[in-house]
Design a protein around this motif. Structure first.
Motif, PDB file in Angstrom:
ATOM      1  N   TYR A 121       0.834  -1.197   0.000  1.00 28.23           N
ATOM      2  CA  TYR A 121       0.000   0.000   0.000  1.00 28.23           C
ATOM      3  C   TYR A 121       0.871   1.250   0.000  1.00 28.23           C
ATOM      4  N   LEU A 122       1.965   1.210   0.762  1.00 28.08           N
ATOM      5  CA  LEU A 122       2.899   2.328   0.787  1.00 28.08           C
ATOM      6  C   LEU A 122       3.510   2.551  -0.589  1.00 28.08           C
ATOM      7  N   VAL A 123       3.821   1.462  -1.280  1.00 31.63           N
ATOM      8  CA  VAL A 123       4.380   1.568  -2.628  1.00 31.63           C
ATOM      9  C   VAL A 123       3.379   2.241  -3.558  1.00 31.63           C
ATOM     10  N   ASP A 124       2.091   1.836  -3.443  1.00 35.94           N
ATOM     11  CA  ASP A 124       1.048   2.444  -4.278  1.00 35.94           C
ATOM     12  C   ASP A 124       0.965   3.944  -4.041  1.00 35.94           C
ATOM     13  N   ILE A 125       1.058   4.355  -2.780  1.00 36.74           N
ATOM     14  CA  ILE A 125       0.974   5.775  -2.452  1.00 36.74           C
ATOM     15  C   ILE A 125       2.189   6.527  -2.994  1.00 36.74           C
ATOM     16  N   VAL A 126       3.363   5.954  -2.783  1.00 38.47           N
ATOM     17  CA  VAL A 126       4.601   6.607  -3.242  1.00 38.47           C
ATOM     18  C   VAL A 126       4.591   6.764  -4.759  1.00 38.47           C
ATOM     19  N   GLN A 127       4.066   5.748  -5.458  1.00 44.50           N
ATOM     20  CA  GLN A 127       4.056   5.779  -6.924  1.00 44.50           C
ATOM     21  C   GLN A 127       2.933   6.650  -7.475  1.00 44.50           C
TER      22      GLN A 127
ATOM     23  N   ASP B 163     -13.904  13.885  -1.749  1.00 44.76           N
ATOM     24  CA  ASP B 163     -12.657  14.431  -2.321  1.00 44.76           C
ATOM     25  C   ASP B 163     -11.539  13.397  -2.301  1.00 44.76           C
ATOM     26  N   ILE B 164     -11.371  12.731  -1.166  1.00 45.57           N
ATOM     27  CA  ILE B 164     -10.281  11.771  -1.032  1.00 45.57           C
ATOM     28  C   ILE B 164     -10.542  10.524  -1.876  1.00 45.57           C
ATOM     29  N   GLY B 165     -11.794  10.102  -1.925  1.00 45.93           N
ATOM     30  CA  GLY B 165     -12.135   8.935  -2.746  1.00 45.93           C
ATOM     31  C   GLY B 165     -11.817   9.167  -4.212  1.00 45.93           C
ATOM     32  N   GLU B 166     -12.153  10.359  -4.706  1.00 45.86           N
ATOM     33  CA  GLU B 166     -11.857  10.696  -6.104  1.00 45.86           C
ATOM     34  C   GLU B 166     -10.354  10.716  -6.361  1.00 45.86           C
ATOM     35  N   LYS B 167      -9.601  11.280  -5.429  1.00 40.90           N
ATOM     36  CA  LYS B 167      -8.142  11.341  -5.591  1.00 40.90           C
ATOM     37  C   LYS B 167      -7.533   9.936  -5.539  1.00 40.90           C
ATOM     38  N   ALA B 168      -8.069   9.085  -4.668  1.00 39.07           N
ATOM     39  CA  ALA B 168      -7.550   7.716  -4.550  1.00 39.07           C
ATOM     40  C   ALA B 168      -7.793   6.934  -5.825  1.00 39.07           C
ATOM     41  N   VAL B 169      -8.986   7.106  -6.407  1.00 42.45           N
ATOM     42  CA  VAL B 169      -9.316   6.419  -7.660  1.00 42.45           C
ATOM     43  C   VAL B 169      -8.379   6.872  -8.780  1.00 42.45           C
ATOM     44  N   LYS B 170      -8.199   8.177  -8.894  1.00 43.12           N
ATOM     45  CA  LYS B 170      -7.347   8.719  -9.955  1.00 43.12           C
ATOM     46  C   LYS B 170      -5.884   8.300  -9.772  1.00 43.12           C
ATOM     47  N   SER B 171      -5.494   8.026  -8.521  1.00 41.49           N
ATOM     48  CA  SER B 171      -4.118   7.623  -8.246  1.00 41.49           C
ATOM     49  C   SER B 171      -3.940   6.106  -8.268  1.00 41.49           C
ATOM     50  N   ASN B 172      -5.028   5.394  -8.638  1.00 40.03           N
ATOM     51  CA  ASN B 172      -4.997   3.921  -8.760  1.00 40.03           C
ATOM     52  C   ASN B 172      -4.638   3.225  -7.454  1.00 40.03           C
ATOM     53  N   ILE B 173      -5.068   3.792  -6.345  1.00 43.24           N
ATOM     54  CA  ILE B 173      -4.854   3.146  -5.047  1.00 43.24           C
ATOM     55  C   ILE B 173      -5.986   2.148  -4.834  1.00 43.24           C
ATOM     56  N   PRO B 174      -5.682   0.884  -4.518  1.00 44.38           N
ATOM     57  CA  PRO B 174      -6.714  -0.156  -4.397  1.00 44.38           C
ATOM     58  C   PRO B 174      -7.759   0.173  -3.333  1.00 44.38           C
ATOM     59  N   LEU B 175      -9.008  -0.173  -3.619  1.00 45.91           N
ATOM     60  CA  LEU B 175     -10.100   0.093  -2.689  1.00 45.91           C
ATOM     61  C   LEU B 175      -9.908  -0.644  -1.372  1.00 45.91           C
ATOM     62  N   ASN B 176      -9.490  -1.916  -1.449  1.00 49.19           N
ATOM     63  CA  ASN B 176      -9.373  -2.691  -0.209  1.00 49.19           C
ATOM     64  C   ASN B 176      -8.365  -2.077   0.757  1.00 49.19           C
ATOM     65  N   GLU B 177      -7.285  -1.518   0.226  1.00 47.68           N
ATOM     66  CA  GLU B 177      -6.290  -0.895   1.086  1.00 47.68           C
ATOM     67  C   GLU B 177      -6.795   0.447   1.614  1.00 47.68           C
ATOM     68  N   THR B 178      -7.520   1.167   0.770  1.00 49.39           N
ATOM     69  CA  THR B 178      -8.071   2.461   1.179  1.00 49.39           C
ATOM     70  C   THR B 178      -9.055   2.284   2.327  1.00 49.39           C
ATOM     71  N   ILE B 179      -9.881   1.245   2.229  1.00 47.18           N
ATOM     72  CA  ILE B 179     -10.876   0.986   3.271  1.00 47.18           C
ATOM     73  C   ILE B 179     -10.222   0.399   4.519  1.00 47.18           C
ATOM     74  N   ALA B 180      -9.256  -0.487   4.323  1.00 48.31           N
ATOM     75  CA  ALA B 180      -8.628  -1.169   5.460  1.00 48.31           C
ATOM     76  C   ALA B 180      -8.028  -0.187   6.459  1.00 48.31           C
ATOM     77  N   ILE B 181      -7.444   0.874   5.960  1.00 42.66           N
ATOM     78  CA  ILE B 181      -6.772   1.822   6.853  1.00 42.66           C
ATOM     79  C   ILE B 181      -7.771   2.574   7.726  1.00 42.66           C
ATOM     80  N   MET B 182      -9.052   2.627   7.299  1.00 39.88           N
ATOM     81  CA  MET B 182     -10.045   3.387   8.054  1.00 39.88           C
ATOM     82  C   MET B 182     -10.266   2.808   9.451  1.00 39.88           C
ATOM     83  N   GLY B 183     -10.189   1.499   9.575  1.00 40.24           N
ATOM     84  CA  GLY B 183     -10.419   0.873  10.866  1.00 40.24           C
ATOM     85  C   GLY B 183      -9.418   1.299  11.922  1.00 40.24           C
ATOM     86  N   TYR B 184      -8.247   1.726  11.499  1.00 40.46           N
ATOM     87  CA  TYR B 184      -7.196   2.080  12.445  1.00 40.46           C
ATOM     88  C   TYR B 184      -7.379   3.480  13.037  1.00 40.46           C
ATOM     89  N   TYR B 185      -8.287   4.263  12.437  1.00 36.23           N
ATOM     90  CA  TYR B 185      -8.601   5.558  13.049  1.00 36.23           C
ATOM     91  C   TYR B 185      -9.159   5.333  14.449  1.00 36.23           C
TER      92      TYR B 185
END
Length: 276
Positions: free
Chosen positions: A31-37, A77-99
């Protein structure tokens, strides 16, 4: 109890930047690689996460409906940016639980010392959990919408490829048909032929059916309808590529192809058009 909620809310807001930084410890390496890229900077991501922590804190203090609106806008806003950046949905959602995890970790000391009433913990969850669930829901909807658009574009591209009208000279084009012709495809052939004939100002359209595996009464009627429709708009249609075995089958079924101009191949059809 209100004082406890205010205390918790203010502390979340106060520590929002540190909480956002701590989220990195819960992220998977891929997931970190996806964000960095992606086109997103690490600073931007931390700022967005910090803002969500702030909204979660505000939900315990300020007008809940107003804060909910902010969270919904944030998620969009963040969902649109995540989609455009090709960040996987499962990773985007998974991190929410840690809030939730990090918020309660901030109050380890108070909880261990029983400084909060049990009802307070329940109330905090009652405010915060629906907001995080809303974020996850909106993320899912945005990704679904995006995937549907991608699928639709792919279908449209496939449709274009399945009925390609190829101009080869002024007023002349070829339509190679490969595969079976069913009612839907016959309608598509007709619509595309008429549309492209008008677009390219065609006088002749050569429909090559050498790639059609079988021609029966139904398919023949489809072809007759297409040629007749084109004739009505001033386009002469020539069928090419009728293989010997198909020709025998047509004769055996008693199909009348005299209403349609046919030639053995595209080369022969073109030579006659040139001579005309």
């Amino acid at each position: 109890m209100k004082e406890e909620l205010t205390f918790i809310g203010n502390k979340i807001i106060e520590h929002r930047t540190h909480l956002a930084e701590q989220l990195e410890g819960f992220e998977k390496s891929d997931y970190l690689v996806d964000i960095v890229q992606s086109a997103l900077s690490k600073t931007e991501i931390q700022e967005w996460r910090s803002r969500l922590f702030q909204y979660l804190g505000e939900s315990l203090i300020n007008d809940y409906a107003e804060v909910k609106g902010k969270v919904e806008q944030w998620a969009n806003d963040i969902g649109e940016k995540a989609v455009k950046s090709n960040i996987p949905l499962n990773e985007t959602i998974a991190i929410m639980g840690y809030y939730r995890t990090l918020i309660w970790k901030t109050f380890d000391k108070e909880i261990k010392e029983n400084q909060f009433a049990a009802i307070t913990v329940l109330d905090v969850n009652k405010y915060i959990n629906p907001l995080l669930d809303q974020v996850i829901f909106q993320f899912s909807q945005i990704y679904i919408k995006h995937n549907n658009q991608v699928y639709q574009q792919a279908q449209e591209k496939l449709t274009e490829l399945s009925v390609p009208v190829v101009p080869i000279a002024d007023g002349v084009a070829v339509l190679p048909v490969v595969g079976e012709i069913d009612p839907e495809r016959a309608q598509l052939i007709m619509e595309t032929s008429l549309e492209q004939s008008s677009k390219h100002h065609l006088h002749y359209l050569l429909i090559d059916i050498s790639g059609v595996p079988e021609i029966d009464t139904t398919v023949a009627n489809y072809l007759f309808q297409v040629t007749h429709s084109l004739e009505l708009v001033g386009v002469e249609t020539i069928l090419t590529g009728i293989r010997p075995e198909i020709a025998q089958s047509i004769v055996g079924m008693g199909l009348d192809f005299t209403r349609v101009k046919t030639r053995a191949n595209i080369k022969q059809a073109l030579s006659e058009i040139t001579l005309t």
